[in-house]
Design a protein around this motif. Structure first.
Motif, PDB file in Angstrom:
ATOM      1  N   ALA A 243       9.036  -0.256  -0.076  1.00 19.02           N
ATOM      2  CA  ALA A 243       9.498   0.674  -1.098  1.00 19.02           C
ATOM      3  C   ALA A 243      10.200  -0.084  -2.222  1.00 19.02           C
ATOM      4  O   ALA A 243      10.020   0.225  -3.405  1.00 19.02           O
ATOM      5  N   GLU A 244      10.972  -1.094  -1.870  1.00 13.32           N
ATOM      6  CA  GLU A 244      11.656  -1.872  -2.893  1.00 13.32           C
ATOM      7  C   GLU A 244      10.658  -2.651  -3.750  1.00 13.32           C
ATOM      8  O   GLU A 244      10.839  -2.781  -4.959  1.00 13.32           O
ATOM      9  N   LEU A 245       9.615  -3.167  -3.129  1.00  9.22           N
ATOM     10  CA  LEU A 245       8.605  -3.876  -3.900  1.00  9.22           C
ATOM     11  C   LEU A 245       7.915  -2.928  -4.866  1.00  9.22           C
ATOM     12  O   LEU A 245       7.619  -3.284  -6.006  1.00  9.22           O
ATOM     13  N   LEU A 246       7.635  -1.692  -4.418  1.00  5.81           N
ATOM     14  CA  LEU A 246       6.990  -0.722  -5.294  1.00  5.81           C
ATOM     15  C   LEU A 246       7.852  -0.434  -6.509  1.00  5.81           C
ATOM     16  O   LEU A 246       7.341  -0.165  -7.595  1.00  5.81           O
ATOM     17  N   ALA A 247       9.157  -0.431  -6.343  1.00  2.00           N
ATOM     18  CA  ALA A 247      10.050  -0.133  -7.463  1.00  2.00           C
ATOM     19  C   ALA A 247      10.294  -1.349  -8.353  1.00  2.00           C
ATOM     20  O   ALA A 247      10.844  -1.230  -9.439  1.00  2.00           O
ATOM     21  N   GLY A 248       9.843  -2.530  -7.910  1.00  2.00           N
ATOM     22  CA  GLY A 248      10.158  -3.754  -8.633  1.00  2.00           C
ATOM     23  C   GLY A 248       9.440  -3.899  -9.953  1.00  2.00           C
ATOM     24  O   GLY A 248       9.803  -4.720 -10.784  1.00  2.00           O
TER      25      GLY A 248
ATOM     26  N   ASP B 184       1.375   7.073   3.395  1.00  2.00           N
ATOM     27  CA  ASP B 184       1.089   8.499   3.515  1.00  2.00           C
ATOM     28  C   ASP B 184       2.412   9.254   3.454  1.00  2.00           C
ATOM     29  O   ASP B 184       3.479   8.684   3.729  1.00  2.00           O
ATOM     30  N   PRO B 185       2.393  10.540   3.092  1.00  2.00           N
ATOM     31  CA  PRO B 185       3.651  11.285   2.919  1.00  2.00           C
ATOM     32  C   PRO B 185       4.589  11.214   4.113  1.00  2.00           C
ATOM     33  O   PRO B 185       5.803  11.128   3.941  1.00  2.00           O
ATOM     34  N   GLU B 186       4.019  11.235   5.335  1.00  2.00           N
ATOM     35  CA  GLU B 186       4.880  11.251   6.515  1.00  2.00           C
ATOM     36  C   GLU B 186       5.349   9.860   6.922  1.00  2.00           C
ATOM     37  O   GLU B 186       6.107   9.728   7.894  1.00  2.00           O
ATOM     38  N   ARG B 187       4.954   8.821   6.192  1.00  2.00           N
ATOM     39  CA  ARG B 187       5.288   7.453   6.592  1.00  2.00           C
ATOM     40  C   ARG B 187       6.223   6.745   5.609  1.00  2.00           C
ATOM     41  O   ARG B 187       6.419   5.532   5.698  1.00  2.00           O
ATOM     42  N   TRP B 188       6.790   7.481   4.664  1.00  2.58           N
ATOM     43  CA  TRP B 188       7.747   6.849   3.763  1.00  2.58           C
ATOM     44  C   TRP B 188       9.015   6.446   4.505  1.00  2.58           C
ATOM     45  O   TRP B 188       9.637   5.439   4.200  1.00  2.58           O
ATOM     46  N   GLY B 189       9.409   7.246   5.466  1.00  2.30           N
ATOM     47  CA  GLY B 189      10.641   6.957   6.173  1.00  2.30           C
ATOM     48  C   GLY B 189      11.847   7.321   5.322  1.00  2.30           C
ATOM     49  O   GLY B 189      11.725   7.732   4.161  1.00  2.30           O
ATOM     50  N   PRO B 190      13.047   7.168   5.877  1.00  2.00           N
ATOM     51  CA  PRO B 190      14.259   7.524   5.119  1.00  2.00           C
ATOM     52  C   PRO B 190      14.520   6.534   3.989  1.00  2.00           C
ATOM     53  O   PRO B 190      14.479   5.323   4.186  1.00  2.00           O
TER      54      PRO B 190
ATOM     55  N   PHE C 221       0.843  -1.188   0.000  1.00  2.00           N
ATOM     56  CA  PHE C 221       0.000   0.000   0.000  1.00  2.00           C
ATOM     57  C   PHE C 221       0.884   1.245   0.000  1.00  2.00           C
ATOM     58  O   PHE C 221       1.840   1.333   0.758  1.00  2.00           O
ATOM     59  N   VAL C 222       0.552   2.194  -0.858  1.00  2.00           N
ATOM     60  CA  VAL C 222       1.319   3.433  -0.937  1.00  2.00           C
ATOM     61  C   VAL C 222       1.231   4.151   0.410  1.00  2.00           C
ATOM     62  O   VAL C 222       0.130   4.396   0.913  1.00  2.00           O
TER      63      VAL C 222
ATOM     64  N   PRO D 202       8.885   8.350  -3.982  1.00  2.00           N
ATOM     65  CA  PRO D 202       7.559   8.966  -3.808  1.00  2.00           C
ATOM     66  C   PRO D 202       7.100   9.732  -5.038  1.00  2.00           C
ATOM     67  O   PRO D 202       5.927   9.657  -5.426  1.00  2.00           O
ATOM     68  N   ALA D 203       8.010  10.473  -5.677  1.00  4.01           N
ATOM     69  CA  ALA D 203       7.636  11.229  -6.874  1.00  4.01           C
ATOM     70  C   ALA D 203       7.309  10.282  -8.032  1.00  4.01           C
ATOM     71  O   ALA D 203       6.384  10.534  -8.811  1.00  4.01           O
ATOM     72  N   ALA D 204       8.062   9.180  -8.142  1.00  5.67           N
ATOM     73  CA  ALA D 204       7.801   8.220  -9.217  1.00  5.67           C
ATOM     74  C   ALA D 204       6.447   7.544  -9.041  1.00  5.67           C
ATOM     75  O   ALA D 204       5.712   7.326 -10.004  1.00  5.67           O
ATOM     76  N   VAL D 205       6.111   7.235  -7.794  1.00  7.49           N
ATOM     77  CA  VAL D 205       4.808   6.619  -7.519  1.00  7.49           C
ATOM     78  C   VAL D 205       3.681   7.590  -7.827  1.00  7.49           C
ATOM     79  O   VAL D 205       2.667   7.227  -8.429  1.00  7.49           O
ATOM     80  N   ALA D 206       3.860   8.865  -7.435  1.00  9.98           N
ATOM     81  CA  ALA D 206       2.842   9.874  -7.709  1.00  9.98           C
ATOM     82  C   ALA D 206       2.683  10.103  -9.202  1.00  9.98           C
ATOM     83  O   ALA D 206       1.570  10.354  -9.687  1.00  9.98           O
ATOM     84  N   ALA D 207       3.791  10.007  -9.961  1.00 12.55           N
ATOM     85  CA  ALA D 207       3.718  10.216 -11.408  1.00 12.55           C
ATOM     86  C   ALA D 207       2.890   9.144 -12.090  1.00 12.55           C
ATOM     87  O   ALA D 207       2.265   9.393 -13.132  1.00 12.55           O
ATOM     88  N   VAL D 208       2.859   7.951 -11.508  1.00 16.11           N
ATOM     89  CA  VAL D 208       2.030   6.877 -12.061  1.00 16.11           C
ATOM     90  C   VAL D 208       0.556   7.177 -11.872  1.00 16.11           C
ATOM     91  O   VAL D 208      -0.297   6.722 -12.627  1.00 16.11           O
TER      92      VAL D 208
END
Length: 364
Positions: free
Chosen positions: A358-363, A11-17, A8-9, A30-36
């Motif tokens: 985050a890695e799964l989202l980029a996969g 929230d902005p404050e929960r991405w972590g470092p 699940f994507v 985060p920007a790449a996910v939003a662009a989708v």
């Protein structure tokens, strides 16, 4: 692996470092996910081979799925994931599933003694609704399941099961569950009552007002009713449309006694917790903070704020959902403090992804 994954994507404050070198070649995830086109809370389906499924991504972004409430989208995605895994293990592509496959899946979910976690008819009806949306969007004909067909609905489904408590039983429930008392009214040894006043005031206010838990928990400090009506027993407040299930503004009423309990909590337990957080610098570490500068009233109330970068913003108060309200702060005597319903309300007048995700989202 033989099961589907869900991410699940955040929230902005929960991405972590995120690592400076990026995630799997993506510099700004985060920007790449939003662009989708994905928004916080949107589900991403990952196949057992760890690749984001592009077809189901289109479904998530479609008009069939996107307009649903966030919690509904989450529940539907979890239901669909189980079906995808069940079909995958049987070598059946989800688009090629037949009515017989869905009947077998229903039998396994609801009736099979081999399933240690069988579900009720009510739960199946919700799952059938999720599957119907998926196959309707995919234009699979004939659809393997249709929640409007009598044969695909559970005969034993019950819309609700309401149990009423007498005032005496309700008082006992509060004493035992919230105040740490035994059935005989004596304190239970070892009771940790650090949040006792918070819990009892929240329950009392929610019961008195008839609000849902999410509604009462998302009211801002300046939205808490404070002026009694002519009778002197109740105060009236306005519920924002973004918080209500009907998506309409509405008036609610809460007893003066329940609001006094909220004020007592705000002036004691809550004030102490805020002071401790300020002293430890916890609020300065929050990734998202919007400091309210003013609230204008008129036909509609508008909240004005400034964020950490000095960027000013504003929005209709009635359109702020509970997540956005968590980012709002007010300037208190000792510095910024939360403006949520768990913050101090006015006194009653007498007349508050993990890196792996985050890695799964980029996969894909």
């Amino acid at each position: 692996m033989d099961e589907w994954w869900l991410v699940f994507v955040p929230d902005p404050e929960r991405w972590g470092p995120l690592p400076e070198e990026g995630v799997l070649g993506v510099r700004n995830l985060p920007a790449a996910v939003a662009a989708v086109g994905l928004q916080p809370g949107d589900p991403v389906f990952v196949r057992p081979d760890f690749v984001v499924d592009p077809e189901l991504l289109e479904f998530v972004l479609s008009s069939e799925f996107l307009p649903l409430e966030r919690e509904t989208r989450r529940n539907y995605a979890l239901d669909i994931r189980l079906l995808l895994t069940w079909l995958w293990r049987r070598g059946i592509p989800w688009r090629q599933a037949a009515e017989s496959d869905l009947r077998a899946y229903r039998e396994f979910r609801c009736d099979s003694p081999l399933n240690p976690s069988r579900i009720s008819g009510t739960k199946w009806d919700r799952e059938a609704s999720a599957f119907t949306r998926l196959y309707r969007w995919a234009k699979v004909t004939p659809g393997p399941v249709d929640s409007q067909r009598r044969a695909d609905r559970a005969a034993d489904a019950r819309s609700s099961r309401v149990s009423w408590l007498t005032p005496r039983t309700w008082g006992l429930w509060q004493d035992v569950g919230l105040r740490g008392l035994g059935p005989d009214g004596t304190p239970v040894p070892g009771w940790d009552g650090r949040t006792e006043l918070r819990n009892t005031s929240f329950v009392g206010f929610t019961l008195s007002s008839g609000l849902r838990r999410q509604e009462s928990g998302a009211i801002l400090t300046f939205e808490v009713p404070s002026r009694p009506l002519r009778s002197g027993r109740y105060c009236h407040g306005q519920m924002a449309r973004a918080l209500s299930r009907s998506k309409r503004d509405r008036t609610f009423y809460a007893s003066v006694e329940s609001l006094r309990q909220v004020s007592a909590y705000a002036e004691s337990e809550r004030a102490w917790a805020v002071a401790r957080a300020q002293a430890q610098g916890r609020y300065e570490k929050l990734p998202m903070m919007r400091l309210i500068t003013k609230v204008t009233t008129g036909r509609t109330s508008t909240v004005h704020w400034v964020d950490r970068d000095g960027v000013q913003g504003r929005h209709d108060l009635s359109l702020l959902d509970w997540r956005e309200r968590q980012w709002l702060f007010i300037e208190g005597p000792q510095g910024p403090e939360p403006a949520s319903s768990r913050s101090a309300p006015p006194a009653i007048k007498e007349s508050g992804p993990s890196r792996g995700d985050a890695e799964l989202l980029a996969g894909g």
